[in-house]
Scaffold this motif. Structure first.
Motif, short mmCIF file in Angstrom:
data_model
loop_
_atom_site.label_atom_id
_atom_site.label_comp_id
_atom_site.label_asym_id
_atom_site.label_seq_id
_atom_site.Cartn_x
_atom_site.Cartn_y
_atom_site.Cartn_z
N SER A 108 0.84 -1.20 0.00
CA SER A 108 0.00 0.00 0.00
C SER A 108 0.87 1.25 0.00
N GLU A 109 0.24 2.39 -0.23
CA GLU A 109 0.98 3.65 -0.16
C GLU A 109 1.58 3.85 1.23
N LYS A 110 0.86 3.45 2.24
CA LYS A 110 1.36 3.56 3.61
C LYS A 110 2.60 2.71 3.80
N THR A 111 2.58 1.49 3.27
CA THR A 111 3.73 0.61 3.40
C THR A 111 4.92 1.15 2.62
N MET A 112 4.67 1.64 1.42
CA MET A 112 5.76 2.21 0.63
C MET A 112 6.38 3.42 1.34
N ALA A 113 5.55 4.19 1.99
CA ALA A 113 6.06 5.35 2.73
C ALA A 113 6.95 4.91 3.90
N ARG A 114 6.57 3.83 4.57
CA ARG A 114 7.39 3.29 5.66
C ARG A 114 8.76 2.88 5.14
N LEU A 115 8.77 2.19 4.00
CA LEU A 115 10.04 1.74 3.42
C LEU A 115 10.92 2.93 3.07
N ALA A 116 10.31 3.97 2.53
CA ALA A 116 11.07 5.15 2.12
C ALA A 116 11.70 5.87 3.30
N GLU A 117 11.12 5.70 4.48
CA GLU A 117 11.69 6.33 5.68
C GLU A 117 13.02 5.69 6.07
N TRP A 118 13.19 4.44 5.67
CA TRP A 118 14.39 3.69 6.07
C TRP A 118 15.52 3.80 5.06
N GLY A 119 15.24 4.20 3.83
CA GLY A 119 16.30 4.28 2.84
C GLY A 119 15.76 4.48 1.44
N GLU A 120 16.66 4.45 0.49
CA GLU A 120 16.28 4.60 -0.91
C GLU A 120 15.59 3.32 -1.39
N VAL A 121 14.46 3.49 -2.04
CA VAL A 121 13.68 2.35 -2.52
C VAL A 121 13.73 2.28 -4.04
N ALA A 122 14.26 1.20 -4.57
CA ALA A 122 14.27 0.96 -6.01
C ALA A 122 13.20 -0.06 -6.33
N VAL A 123 12.38 0.21 -7.34
CA VAL A 123 11.28 -0.69 -7.67
C VAL A 123 11.34 -1.11 -9.13
N ASN A 124 10.75 -2.24 -9.41
CA ASN A 124 10.62 -2.77 -10.77
C ASN A 124 9.38 -2.14 -11.39
N GLU A 125 9.56 -1.34 -12.41
CA GLU A 125 8.43 -0.66 -13.05
C GLU A 125 7.86 -1.45 -14.22
N THR A 126 8.42 -2.63 -14.50
CA THR A 126 7.92 -3.44 -15.61
C THR A 126 6.84 -4.39 -15.12
N ASP A 127 6.22 -5.13 -16.05
CA ASP A 127 5.16 -6.05 -15.68
C ASP A 127 5.65 -7.48 -15.54
N LYS A 128 6.98 -7.67 -15.50
CA LYS A 128 7.55 -8.99 -15.26
C LYS A 128 8.82 -8.85 -14.43
N ALA A 129 9.12 -9.88 -13.66
CA ALA A 129 10.35 -9.89 -12.87
C ALA A 129 11.39 -10.74 -13.60
N GLU A 130 11.82 -10.26 -14.77
CA GLU A 130 12.83 -10.98 -15.54
C GLU A 130 14.18 -10.92 -14.81
N LYS A 131 15.03 -11.91 -15.07
CA LYS A 131 16.29 -12.00 -14.35
C LYS A 131 17.15 -10.75 -14.55
N GLU A 132 17.24 -10.25 -15.77
CA GLU A 132 18.06 -9.07 -16.02
C GLU A 132 17.50 -7.84 -15.30
N THR A 133 16.18 -7.75 -15.25
CA THR A 133 15.55 -6.64 -14.53
C THR A 133 15.85 -6.73 -13.05
N VAL A 134 15.75 -7.93 -12.50
CA VAL A 134 16.03 -8.14 -11.07
C VAL A 134 17.47 -7.77 -10.76
N LYS A 135 18.39 -8.11 -11.64
CA LYS A 135 19.80 -7.78 -11.43
C LYS A 135 20.00 -6.27 -11.35
N GLN A 136 19.27 -5.55 -12.18
CA GLN A 136 19.37 -4.08 -12.16
C GLN A 136 18.78 -3.49 -10.89
N ILE A 137 17.61 -4.00 -10.48
CA ILE A 137 16.93 -3.44 -9.31
C ILE A 137 17.68 -3.75 -8.02
#
Length: 323
Positions: free
Chosen positions: A11-40
């Motif tokens: 949720s937005e609330k959960t994402m806000a909690r994570l952001a309080e602890w550090g930089e949050v990198a997210v996968n903006e694609t619609d699949k968790a491909e291995k190369e994408t995961v390596k980048q994130i």
């Protein structure tokens, strides 16, 4: 995890909690491909995984030399952990406990409905009839409920049953009598549990040793007109044998949220049997309930960062005995 899945779990609330602890990198694609995961995951200290994420093997882990914690926003971690991950001292938590609450609560709901004969009464009324004979109702009181497997879901099911005046037998070869007694149940071997229980609820993992543990022999041991609940794994039940037991009137109901395979084959012997109640693997959290998973993950990350006690840690040694 991919973006569509993230939207259902965090949720937005959960994402806000994570952001309080550090930089949050997210996968903006619609699949968790291995190369994408390596980048994130590159440079990450903490990773949040979920369904569809590839195994965190050496190739991926080499991109994250500082990784120390993986919070799995899903059930079983077996698809994402590797020997390499544990060799690097990376700690892992799952959300199986949170998912299990939905499973055990669904199992209780099915138990009550089957004991009350709700399914048959509904069919009778829907077809224009009415029911005034309550002799086929069994209240959830002063009967014996057998629980097969006392992991997260099984133990919570036992906890929920404490609100009713029932006797609870439990079978779990990994737990001793004292541990099961502390849950509110009495330890029993499987044959005794099957023979003495009015309701049998399955909560065991799918292992080679548990495949078809409910077979023709096991069903023959059960009381006439007993109820079988399976919200665990379809492979625990020999479905041919179960179909025979249901058609022959041995069991009052079988309530199955899981089958083997899923969905059940078009010619499954269980389809079309009136006292076989099937639901589409919905017992775990669904829809808005999935946001509980994200909240749990954030809680565990908070505990990790502050040196608290993790509630859902999965060690390498545990992998051989869990789902």
């Amino acid at each position: 995890m991919d973006a569509p899945l993230r939207a259902t779990l965090l949720s937005e609330k959960t994402m806000a909690r994570l952001a309080e602890w550090g930089e949050v990198a997210v996968n903006e694609t619609d699949k968790a491909e291995k190369e994408t995961v390596k980048q994130i995951i590159a440079g990450a200290d903490i990773a949040i995984t979920s369904w569809g994420v590839p195994q965190l093997d050496k190739e991926i882990l080499d991109c994250a030399p500082n990784l120390r914690f993986v919070a799995h926003a899903a059930g079983s971690v077996k698809g994402i952990v590797s020997d390499e991950l544990y060799a690097r001292g990376i700690r892992v938590v799952s959300s199986a406990r949170i998912l299990s609450y939905g499973v055990s609560e669904t199992a209780l709901g099915l138990t009550i409905c089957a004991c009350k004969n709700v399914f048959a009464f509904n069919e009778e009324i829907r077809n224009g009839g009415w029911v005034e004979d309550y002799s086929v109702i069994t209240e959830l009181f002063d009967i014996t409920v057998g629980v097969v497997g006392c992991g997260f879901a099984g133990s919570h099911y036992i906890e929920l049953l404490q609100a009713f005046g029932v006797n609870v037998l439990a079978y779990d070869p990994l737990l001793d009598e004292a541990a099961i007694a502390a849950m509110g149940a009495k330890k029993a071997d499987l044959d005794t549990l099957l023979a003495e229980s009015d309701v049998v609820s399955l909560h065991a993992p799918a292992l080679d040793s548990t495949r078809h543990m409910i077979n023709g022999r096991a069903l023959s041991l059960m009381k006439d007109r007993a109820i079988l609940i399976n919200t665990a794994r379809g492979a625990l039940v020999d479905e041919e044998a179960l179909a025979q037991a249901l058609r022959g009137g041995k069991l009052k109901y079988a309530c199955l949220d899981v089958t083997d395979p899923e969905p059940p084959a078009a010619d499954s012997p269980l389809r079309g049997i009136p006292n076989c109640i099937m639901t589409p693997h919905l017992a775990g959290l669904a829809n808005n309930g999935k946001l509980k998973i994200g909240a749990h993950v954030a809680d565990e990350i908070g505990r990790f960062l502050t040196g608290g006690t993790l509630v859902s840690e999965i060690t390498q040694a545990m992998l051989a005995t869990i789902a």
